[in-house]
Write an enzyme that holds these catalytic residues in place. Structure first.
Site, short mmCIF file in Angstrom:
data_model
loop_
_atom_site.label_atom_id
_atom_site.label_comp_id
_atom_site.label_asym_id
_atom_site.label_seq_id
_atom_site.Cartn_x
_atom_site.Cartn_y
_atom_site.Cartn_z
N ASP A 1 0.80 -1.23 0.00
CA ASP A 1 0.00 0.00 0.00
C ASP A 1 0.84 1.28 0.00
OD1 ASP A 1 -2.35 -1.61 0.29
OD2 ASP A 1 -1.96 -1.71 2.45
N GLY B 1 -10.59 -8.24 7.86
CA GLY B 1 -11.84 -8.77 7.33
C GLY B 1 -13.09 -8.30 8.04
N ASP C 1 -8.65 2.57 4.04
CA ASP C 1 -8.15 2.99 2.73
C ASP C 1 -8.49 4.44 2.38
OD1 ASP C 1 -7.24 0.43 2.60
OD2 ASP C 1 -8.51 -0.20 0.94
N GLU D 1 -12.00 -1.83 -3.15
CA GLU D 1 -11.44 -1.02 -2.08
C GLU D 1 -10.37 -0.10 -2.66
OE1 GLU D 1 -10.02 -3.84 0.73
OE2 GLU D 1 -8.47 -4.66 -0.57
#
Length: 425
Positions: free
Chosen positions: A24, A103, A146, A202
């Protein structure tokens, strides 16, 4: 190039820099230094710097310890995820997220700020600005992860965020504080899941180019090495407050999207990064992929690795994947004559060799068609099997002095090609 290339679905797709094993990434330039903030498994928002986007130096976490409010709210929190950095004058803001567990949607988005960031002392001056928003498991139909922050043409600040559940959302921020402009106001819904099992979305990213606002998203699953299914998609809008739509005009809230980048071994599941523009106007993607040549952990192959790739633009304004940073193509600076052998790839499937002949014909591995060139616009036409129906048409454009082409077919799938002699070492 920084890494000897090994066979892949398409040349150079495995090319990366040094010290780039990160998840990321969020990359930007500040005072002549490139900064990369990224997910870390055991600390608060790690940082790397580079002078050339190729060799990176690790500096560790920007805070030695997570803020007190975060430690209290999520005591089991080990790390923060998916940071997004933005420069506001001499101030550097980094938005981040954390979750109760992987999750689940018990998550928060927070902000740390450095009002006088010094690239020579990158870990000095960071201050916690607190929590912007949160999502509660079993209560909210979104996930507060995110974040991506963007300044529009009018100077308004926006944050897009979310994943899975109800999809992606956007809120306006206060430009002076970096916090929510109207706490408690409902967010704007900007993209929805397709409803397909195992195909969530996402990692939103906002940008502007030549009259359009673009919303980049990632479909699929991450953090599973080569078994991950991430792929990068995009939609666009004339106004940041209007619906974003895909290549076919379908709103992203109804599953509309346009392909940008997918797996092409050894580059598996690219996504989870940002788009930025250099001072010379050049656009670039920064993202991670899972490197199929390297072991990650336990029985998982595909180590998370940052790649930085050029962004090219189609004549109709849609973004296209260029080549990774560091590619050194062989041959003359300008190849006017495009006749010869090309490595061709459609929709990120296995590449094939095709020959563009002087007579405007295309031959290659059981396929035959024709080509035409007008300026830098290349059209490949492929008759359908048995000659039934309209032919397949690839609308492409030349780049890198005529040694690479890229574009889409009528269905919006990415088509790429590179001169075989340009890849010779």
């Amino acid at each position: 190039p920084l890494q000897v290339e090994t066979p892949s679905a398409f040349p150079f797709d495995g090319l990366v820099g040094k010290n780039v094993e990160v998840h990321d990434p969020s990359v930007l330039e500040f005072g002549g230094t490139y900064l990369c903030f990224h997910t870390s498994g055991n600390s608060f928002c790690e940082m790397r710097t580079s002078k050339d986007l190729e060799t990176w130096k690790s500096h560790g976490p920007i805070l030695s310890r997570a803020p007190e409010w975060l430690r209290k709210q999520i005591p089991q929190q080990r790390s923060t995820w998916a940071p997004a950095a933005i420069k506001v004058g001499s101030t550097l803001r980094v938005y981040y997220c954390a979750s109760e567990r992987f999750g689940a949607n018990g998550s928060v988005i927070g902000l740390v700020e450095n009002q006088n960031f010094d690239p020579e002392r990158p870990l000095v001056g960071w201050q916690d600005k607190g929590k912007l928003l949160e999502s509660k498991a079993g209560v909210d139909n979104f996930n507060a992860i995110d974040p991506d922050v963007f300044v529009d043409r009018e100077g308004r600040h926006w944050m897009a965020y979310g994943s899975y559940w109800g999809g992606l959302f956007m809120v306006e921020l206060d430009a002076k504080t970096g916090l929510l402009k109207s706490p408690g106001s409902p967010p704007k819904h900007v993209a929805s899941n397709t409803g397909e099992r195992g195909n969530p979305l996402e990692a939103p990213v906002l940008s502007y180019h030549d009259g359009y606002y673009y919303l980049y998203v990632v479909y699929g699953l991450a953090a599973q090495g080569v078994r991950s299914t991430y792929r990068m998609m995009v939609g666009r809008s004339k106004s940041i407050t209007d619906p974003f739509v895909g290549f076919d005009g379908k709103p992203m809230t109804e599953g509309g999207h346009t392909d940008v980048l997918k797996s092409s071994p050894p580059m598996f599941a690219p996504g989870g990064g940002n788009i930025f523009q250099q001072k010379d106007g050049k656009w670039m993607f920064a993202y991670h992929f899972y490197d199929g040549r390297k072991h990650w952990n336990r029985d998982v192959w595909g180590r998370p690795t940052m790649q930085i790739r050029d962004v090219l633009w189609a004549k109709d304004g849609w973004p296209l994947p260029g080549l990774p940073n560091g590619v050194d193509l062989k041959g003359p600076k300008r190849t006017v004559n495009i006749e010869g052998d090309w490595i061709h790839q459609a929709d990120f499937a296995n590449s094939v060799t095709i020959k563009l002949s002087k007579e405007g014909k295309v031959q290659g591995e059981g396929r035959a068609g024709s080509w035409s060139l007008k300026g830098d616009a290349l059209t490949l036409t492929w008759p359908r099997p048995l000659g039934e129906g309209e032919p397949f048409v690839d609308q492409l454009q030349l780049a890198y002095d005529g040694r690479y082409y890229v574009g889409r077919n009528r269905a919006g799938a990415i088509i790429r090609g590179i001169r075989r002699d340009a890849t010779t070492r």
